[in-house]
Enzyme design. Structure first.
Site, mmCIF file in Angstrom:
data_model
loop_
_atom_site.group_PDB
_atom_site.id
_atom_site.type_symbol
_atom_site.label_atom_id
_atom_site.label_comp_id
_atom_site.label_asym_id
_atom_site.label_seq_id
_atom_site.Cartn_x
_atom_site.Cartn_y
_atom_site.Cartn_z
ATOM 1 N N ARG A 161 -98.242 -22.742 -2.021
ATOM 2 C CA ARG A 161 -97.405 -21.781 -3.105
ATOM 3 C C ARG A 161 -98.449 -20.857 -3.596
ATOM 4 O O ARG A 161 -97.913 -20.300 -4.744
ATOM 5 C CB ARG A 161 -96.598 -23.064 -4.084
ATOM 6 C CG ARG A 161 -95.717 -23.708 -3.487
ATOM 7 C CD ARG A 161 -95.198 -24.981 -4.165
ATOM 8 N NE ARG A 161 -95.293 -24.989 -5.315
ATOM 9 C CZ ARG A 161 -94.789 -26.134 -5.984
ATOM 10 N NH1 ARG A 161 -93.782 -27.055 -5.492
ATOM 11 N NH2 ARG A 161 -94.821 -26.139 -7.492
ATOM 12 N N ASP B 73 -89.486 -22.837 0.920
ATOM 13 C CA ASP B 73 -89.013 -23.535 1.927
ATOM 14 C C ASP B 73 -87.815 -22.802 2.937
ATOM 15 O O ASP B 73 -87.346 -23.246 3.796
ATOM 16 C CB ASP B 73 -88.076 -24.691 1.304
ATOM 17 C CG ASP B 73 -88.974 -25.698 0.257
ATOM 18 O OD1 ASP B 73 -90.263 -25.510 0.520
ATOM 19 O OD2 ASP B 73 -88.379 -26.253 -0.571
ATOM 20 N N MET C 292 -95.207 -28.280 3.821
ATOM 21 C CA MET C 292 -94.159 -28.471 2.846
ATOM 22 C C MET C 292 -92.643 -27.896 3.351
ATOM 23 O O MET C 292 -92.404 -27.638 4.465
ATOM 24 C CB MET C 292 -94.265 -27.838 1.546
ATOM 25 C CG MET C 292 -95.488 -28.305 0.712
ATOM 26 S SD MET C 292 -95.517 -27.287 -0.827
ATOM 27 C CE MET C 292 -96.628 -28.746 -1.710
ATOM 28 N N ARG D 42 -89.509 -29.471 2.224
ATOM 29 C CA ARG D 42 -88.273 -30.506 1.905
ATOM 30 C C ARG D 42 -87.612 -30.720 3.430
ATOM 31 O O ARG D 42 -88.258 -30.978 4.524
ATOM 32 C CB ARG D 42 -87.463 -29.924 0.803
ATOM 33 C CG ARG D 42 -88.066 -29.714 -0.316
ATOM 34 C CD ARG D 42 -86.961 -29.639 -1.443
ATOM 35 N NE ARG D 42 -87.397 -29.104 -2.686
ATOM 36 C CZ ARG D 42 -87.881 -29.822 -3.563
ATOM 37 N NH1 ARG D 42 -88.071 -31.104 -3.620
ATOM 38 N NH2 ARG D 42 -88.368 -29.160 -4.794
ATOM 39 N N GLY E 90 -84.533 -21.282 -7.015
ATOM 40 C CA GLY E 90 -84.022 -21.692 -5.675
ATOM 41 C C GLY E 90 -83.052 -22.517 -5.601
ATOM 42 O O GLY E 90 -82.136 -22.264 -6.496
ATOM 43 N N GLY F 20 -99.766 -20.506 16.969
ATOM 44 C CA GLY F 20 -99.934 -20.891 18.292
ATOM 45 C C GLY F 20 -100.116 -22.509 18.219
ATOM 46 O O GLY F 20 -101.116 -22.989 19.196
HETATM 47 O O1 F6P Z 1 -89.386 -26.588 -2.941
HETATM 48 C C1 F6P Z 1 -90.883 -25.928 -2.963
HETATM 49 C C2 F6P Z 1 -91.780 -27.289 -2.733
HETATM 50 O O2 F6P Z 1 -93.040 -26.653 -2.605
HETATM 51 C C3 F6P Z 1 -91.408 -28.356 -1.591
HETATM 52 O O3 F6P Z 1 -91.744 -27.749 -0.264
HETATM 53 C C4 F6P Z 1 -92.042 -29.345 -1.944
HETATM 54 O O4 F6P Z 1 -91.749 -30.523 -1.347
HETATM 55 C C5 F6P Z 1 -92.014 -29.612 -3.496
HETATM 56 O O5 F6P Z 1 -91.623 -28.231 -3.803
HETATM 57 C C6 F6P Z 1 -92.966 -30.015 -4.186
HETATM 58 O O6 F6P Z 1 -92.815 -29.995 -5.599
HETATM 59 P P1 F6P Z 1 -93.594 -30.706 -6.753
HETATM 60 O O7 F6P Z 1 -94.112 -29.199 -7.441
HETATM 61 O O8 F6P Z 1 -92.647 -31.193 -7.673
HETATM 62 O O9 F6P Z 1 -94.725 -31.358 -6.140
#
Ligand code: F6P
Length: 359
Positions: free
Chosen positions: A269, A141, A183, A185, A114, A199
């Site tokens: 994720r 993100d 999520m 960020r 990333g 929607g």
């Molecule tokens: O950057 C990807 C992400 O999933 C963000 O959207 C989220 O804030 C963060 O990583 C969470 O990270 P971790 O795995 O450290 O909880």
């Protein structure tokens, strides 16, 4: 015959295994050997590097669709850039990475990461100067500049859509609103795309100022008494503290609106990789292997208007909003956000979705 390495760094997402799979198949097709580095830079800083050879026969068939990384992404508890900087050992850490890469005898390294990993690679470029470094952007993100897509984003949007589709049924049963926190960020693209897709009646993102009273009024005037309010994790509300969805949920409750805060969390994720993400993976991998063949280095693959091309890491770094990384001391990362002229904002407004004080 070339020897290439591949590693996944940063947070995982769906699509990493698709990329690994395509790299192995594509490299094999060119008569090259592929070595998977386990645990990203955590595995690379070992001497010798923690790596395994990957062949088409050794890849599990389901590997191209499952989320997570078959090679692992590292563990924040062990030695990595973050801990090395904190311990004042970054010079030794970088030296170890360089030695390890030299020990592997690689011609090229494909780094799937990333904006944090790419910014680190750009700033500590000396580590990679004896090989061809090609980066493939992945993140749910979608906060990487100069590309129309990142691996994992489409699957994350789809996972949120599936989640909201289910939650809406409970919402309807109970005449209730759900404040769904995504999520992302500081980047609201995930919330915006998922919100339009399901929607939602409101989408609140960090890039656009919003007014809690206007939001409450918008929900009170809605044609239904249930629905989704999509909220990105990066928003703040002056005078309020806690998780964004909880803050909004409390404000709605105070106005007499029946609601619950909901947190899909890490399912964003996860999930089987969508066809769109797999196609992006195939395009980006083909572009990355071509770049290696052509002797390019310090580049990132980027999708633009359906075509895949390489972009110098220097351009990636210069194109974004460069700001201190909250997770890695001493590092500034290059970030992308929702652009004010993103056509999806107009689409959302045309659908009577409350998105704050636009433009
Ligand atoms: O950057 C990807 C992400 O999933 C963000 O959207 C989220 O804030 C963060 O990583 C969470 O990270 P971790 O795995 O450290 O909880």
């Amino acid at each position: 015959m070339k020897k290439i390495g591949i590693m996944t760094t940063g947070g995982d997402c769906s699509g990493l295994n698709s990329v690994i799979n395509r790299v192995v198949l594509g490299a094999y097709n060119r008569g090259w050997r592929t070595f998977g580095i386990i645990d990203g830079t955590d595995g690379l800083c070992h001497m010798p590097a923690n790596a395994i050879e990957l062949t088409p026969e050794s890849l599990p068939i389901e590997n191209a669709r499952l989320a997570g990384s078959f090679l692992h992404n590292g563990n924040s508890g062990v030695m990595n850039f973050e801990t090395a900087v904190k311990m004042g050992r970054i010079a030794t850490f970088n030296k170890n990475l360089k030695k390890s890469l030299a020990g592997m005898g690689l011609d090229a390294l494909i780094l799937i990461g990333g904006n944090g990993s790419f910014s680190l690679a750009y700033k500590n470029n000396d580590i990679y100067n004896n090989l061809s470094l090609v980066c493939i952007p992945k993140t749910i993100d979608f906060d990487i500049p100069l590309t129309d897509r990142t691996i994992g984003f489409d699957t994350a949007v789809n996972e949120l859509v599936k989640y909201c589709d289910q939650v809406l049924l409970t919402a309807r049963s109970h005449h209730r609103w759900f404040v769904v926190q995504t999520m992302g960020r500081e980047c609201g693209r995930l919330a915006l795309n998922a919100g339009v897709a399901v929607g939602a009646d409101a989408i609140i993102v960090p890039e656009i100022k919003f007014n809690i009273h206007d939001l409450v009024e918008h929900i009170k005037c809605a044609t239904r008494d249930y629905g989704i309010i999509m909220v990105s994790e990066g928003i703040t509300i002056r005078g309020h503290s806690g998780r964004p969805a909880d803050m909004i949920s409390r404000a709605l409750s105070a106005a007499g609106i029946n609601n619950r805060a909901a947190f899909p969390d890490y399912i964003q994720r996860a999930g089987d990789t969508t066809a769109a993400d797999r196609i992006t993976a195939a395009k980006m991998v083909t572009c990355a292997l071509d770049a290696i063949e052509n002797g390019e280095t310090n580049v990132m693959t980027a999708l633009r208007g359906g075509e895949c091309m390489t972009v110098p890491l220097a351009e990636f770094y210069a194109a974004g909003d460069v700001s201190p990384d909250p997770n890695i001391p001493d590092l500034c990362t290059s970030n992308a956000y929702i652009e004010p002229d993103d056509p999806l904002l107009d689409v959302a407004a045309a659908m009577n979705i409350y998105i704050g004080e636009m433009k």
